[in-house]
Write a protein that holds these residues in place. Structure first.
Motif, PDB file in Angstrom:
ATOM      1  N   THR A 109       0.761  -1.132   0.033  1.00  0.00           N
ATOM      2  CA  THR A 109      -0.001   0.005  -0.091  1.00  0.00           C
ATOM      3  C   THR A 109       0.881   1.295   0.018  1.00  0.00           C
ATOM      4  N   LEU A 110       2.019   1.345   0.670  1.00  0.00           N
ATOM      5  CA  LEU A 110       3.026   2.317   0.811  1.00  0.00           C
ATOM      6  C   LEU A 110       3.606   2.568  -0.433  1.00  0.00           C
ATOM      7  N   TYR A 111       4.115   1.284  -0.739  1.00  0.00           N
ATOM      8  CA  TYR A 111       5.213   1.390  -1.869  1.00  0.00           C
ATOM      9  C   TYR A 111       4.694   0.297  -2.727  1.00  0.00           C
ATOM     10  N   PRO A 112       3.824   0.917  -3.748  1.00  0.00           N
ATOM     11  CA  PRO A 112       3.248  -0.189  -4.771  1.00  0.00           C
ATOM     12  C   PRO A 112       4.373  -0.961  -5.711  1.00  0.00           C
ATOM     13  N   PHE A 113       5.489  -0.344  -5.881  1.00  0.00           N
ATOM     14  CA  PHE A 113       6.677  -1.023  -6.353  1.00  0.00           C
ATOM     15  C   PHE A 113       7.836  -0.598  -5.886  1.00  0.00           C
ATOM     16  N   HIS A 114       9.061  -1.301  -6.097  1.00  0.00           N
ATOM     17  CA  HIS A 114      10.056  -1.264  -5.270  1.00  0.00           C
ATOM     18  C   HIS A 114      10.856   0.048  -5.529  1.00  0.00           C
ATOM     19  N   ASP A 115      10.745   0.350  -6.713  1.00  0.00           N
ATOM     20  CA  ASP A 115      11.457   1.701  -7.137  1.00  0.00           C
ATOM     21  C   ASP A 115      10.647   3.072  -6.263  1.00  0.00           C
ATOM     22  N   ALA A 116       9.586   2.905  -6.163  1.00  0.00           N
ATOM     23  CA  ALA A 116       8.717   4.085  -5.414  1.00  0.00           C
ATOM     24  C   ALA A 116       9.505   4.046  -4.066  1.00  0.00           C
ATOM     25  N   PHE A 117       9.826   2.841  -3.176  1.00  0.00           N
ATOM     26  CA  PHE A 117      10.273   2.942  -1.928  1.00  0.00           C
ATOM     27  C   PHE A 117      11.688   3.546  -2.160  1.00  0.00           C
ATOM     28  N   VAL A 118      12.473   2.963  -3.202  1.00  0.00           N
ATOM     29  CA  VAL A 118      13.755   3.248  -3.001  1.00  0.00           C
ATOM     30  C   VAL A 118      14.038   4.901  -3.318  1.00  0.00           C
ATOM     31  N   VAL A 119      13.418   5.572  -4.441  1.00  0.00           N
ATOM     32  CA  VAL A 119      13.299   6.990  -4.640  1.00  0.00           C
ATOM     33  C   VAL A 119      12.965   7.609  -3.175  1.00  0.00           C
ATOM     34  N   ALA A 120      11.955   7.187  -2.682  1.00  0.00           N
ATOM     35  CA  ALA A 120      11.540   8.135  -1.364  1.00  0.00           C
ATOM     36  C   ALA A 120      12.549   7.894  -0.221  1.00  0.00           C
ATOM     37  N   TRP A 121      13.298   6.695  -0.253  1.00  0.00           N
ATOM     38  CA  TRP A 121      14.193   6.518   0.746  1.00  0.00           C
ATOM     39  C   TRP A 121      15.547   7.244   0.410  1.00  0.00           C
ATOM     40  N   ALA A 139      25.290   8.459   4.851  1.00  0.00           N
ATOM     41  CA  ALA A 139      24.184   8.571   3.849  1.00  0.00           C
ATOM     42  C   ALA A 139      24.450   7.289   2.841  1.00  0.00           C
ATOM     43  N   LYS A 140      25.733   7.232   2.380  1.00  0.00           N
ATOM     44  CA  LYS A 140      25.857   5.892   1.463  1.00  0.00           C
ATOM     45  C   LYS A 140      25.430   4.628   1.860  1.00  0.00           C
ATOM     46  N   PRO A 141      25.772   4.032   3.090  1.00  0.00           N
ATOM     47  CA  PRO A 141      25.143   2.863   3.426  1.00  0.00           C
ATOM     48  C   PRO A 141      23.704   2.726   3.616  1.00  0.00           C
ATOM     49  N   LEU A 142      23.121   4.071   4.012  1.00  0.00           N
ATOM     50  CA  LEU A 142      21.808   4.090   4.055  1.00  0.00           C
ATOM     51  C   LEU A 142      21.138   3.847   2.710  1.00  0.00           C
ATOM     52  N   VAL A 143      21.693   4.590   1.877  1.00  0.00           N
ATOM     53  CA  VAL A 143      20.988   4.464   0.430  1.00  0.00           C
ATOM     54  C   VAL A 143      21.260   3.309  -0.127  1.00  0.00           C
ATOM     55  N   ALA A 144      22.544   2.544   0.170  1.00  0.00           N
ATOM     56  CA  ALA A 144      22.603   1.086  -0.290  1.00  0.00           C
ATOM     57  C   ALA A 144      21.693   0.135   0.306  1.00  0.00           C
ATOM     58  N   ALA A 145      21.364   0.493   1.571  1.00  0.00           N
ATOM     59  CA  ALA A 145      20.460  -0.387   2.066  1.00  0.00           C
ATOM     60  C   ALA A 145      18.827  -0.359   1.545  1.00  0.00           C
ATOM     61  N   ALA A 146      18.539   0.626   0.888  1.00  0.00           N
ATOM     62  CA  ALA A 146      17.387   0.755   0.068  1.00  0.00           C
ATOM     63  C   ALA A 146      17.026  -0.311  -0.906  1.00  0.00           C
ATOM     64  N   SER A 147      18.159  -0.948  -1.325  1.00  0.00           N
ATOM     65  CA  SER A 147      17.804  -1.820  -2.440  1.00  0.00           C
ATOM     66  C   SER A 147      17.489  -3.011  -1.921  1.00  0.00           C
ATOM     67  N   SER A 148      17.694  -3.363  -0.629  1.00  0.00           N
ATOM     68  CA  SER A 148      17.180  -4.844  -0.234  1.00  0.00           C
ATOM     69  C   SER A 148      16.044  -4.640   1.032  1.00  0.00           C
ATOM     70  N   THR A 149      15.608  -3.578   0.840  1.00  0.00           N
ATOM     71  CA  THR A 149      14.631  -3.245   2.198  1.00  0.00           C
ATOM     72  C   THR A 149      13.208  -3.713   1.814  1.00  0.00           C
ATOM     73  N   VAL A 150      12.442  -3.368   0.614  1.00  0.00           N
ATOM     74  CA  VAL A 150      11.275  -3.530   0.605  1.00  0.00           C
ATOM     75  C   VAL A 150      11.236  -4.613  -0.751  1.00  0.00           C
ATOM     76  N   PRO A 151      10.483  -5.880  -0.467  1.00  0.00           N
ATOM     77  CA  PRO A 151      10.296  -6.841  -1.424  1.00  0.00           C
ATOM     78  C   PRO A 151       9.409  -6.350  -2.502  1.00  0.00           C
ATOM     79  N   GLU A 152       9.744  -6.621  -3.695  1.00  0.00           N
ATOM     80  CA  GLU A 152       9.113  -6.249  -5.067  1.00  0.00           C
ATOM     81  C   GLU A 152       7.856  -7.092  -5.030  1.00  0.00           C
TER      82      GLU A 152
END
Length: 152
Positions: A109-121, A139-152
């Motif tokens: 509901t919050l992130y209909p697709f993975h890229d929506a989460f990554v961009v917001a993060w 910020a670098k490790p935080l941004v890197a973590a976004a790629s594996s946080t929310v499943p598609e």
């Protein structure tokens, strides 16, 4: 935050502990304290946590409004709280708060697709750096973590 720990070295709690980005905020606090002492430049300020009727004001996701904003709070995958922890096997548990991961349905509901989460993060991380709550290097490790946080 999708699989939060229930304790640490030498203690175990009844519920998963708050898994927000405290280490990054703490590193920033130490850095800004050093800057304040050596140069007189005061640390960054955040609005106080919002309180009404002797209770924290929560957003639609169950996270408190106000305070230091991090990606975990502004682009949540879990409800994070400084409250709600039973003492478990250790009195330290009351200090650590709780994490309640969102269900897959809540995440979708919050992130209909993975890229929506990554961009917001990424935007939330940049905002936290700009506000002085997270160091640019962190910020670098935080941004890197976004790629594996929310499943598609």
């Amino acid at each position: 935050m999708r699989n939060p720990p229930s304790g640490g070295a030498g203690f175990s709690c009844a519920k998963p502990i708050n898994a927000g980005e405290q280490q990054y905020v703490l590193q920033t606090a130490f850095s800004q304290l050093n800057r304040w002492v050596t140069s007189g430049q005061a640390p960054s300020k955040a609005p106080r946590l919002q309180i009404a009727d002797n209770a924290y004001v929560l957003d639609a996701n169950g996270n408190v409004k106000g305070g230091i904003r991090t990606p975990a709070v502004d682009v949540p995958v879990a409800k994070l709280s400084g409250l709600g922890q039973d003492t478990g096997s250790s009195p330290f548990c009351a200090l650590f708060g709780t994490t309640v991961p969102f269900t897959p349905a809540q995440l979708h509901t919050l992130y209909p697709f993975h890229d929506a989460f990554v961009v917001a993060w990424i935007k939330a991380t940049a905002s936290a750096v700009k506000a002085g709550f997270i160091l640019p290097a962190d910020a670098k490790p935080l941004v890197a973590a976004a790629s594996s946080t929310v499943p598609e």
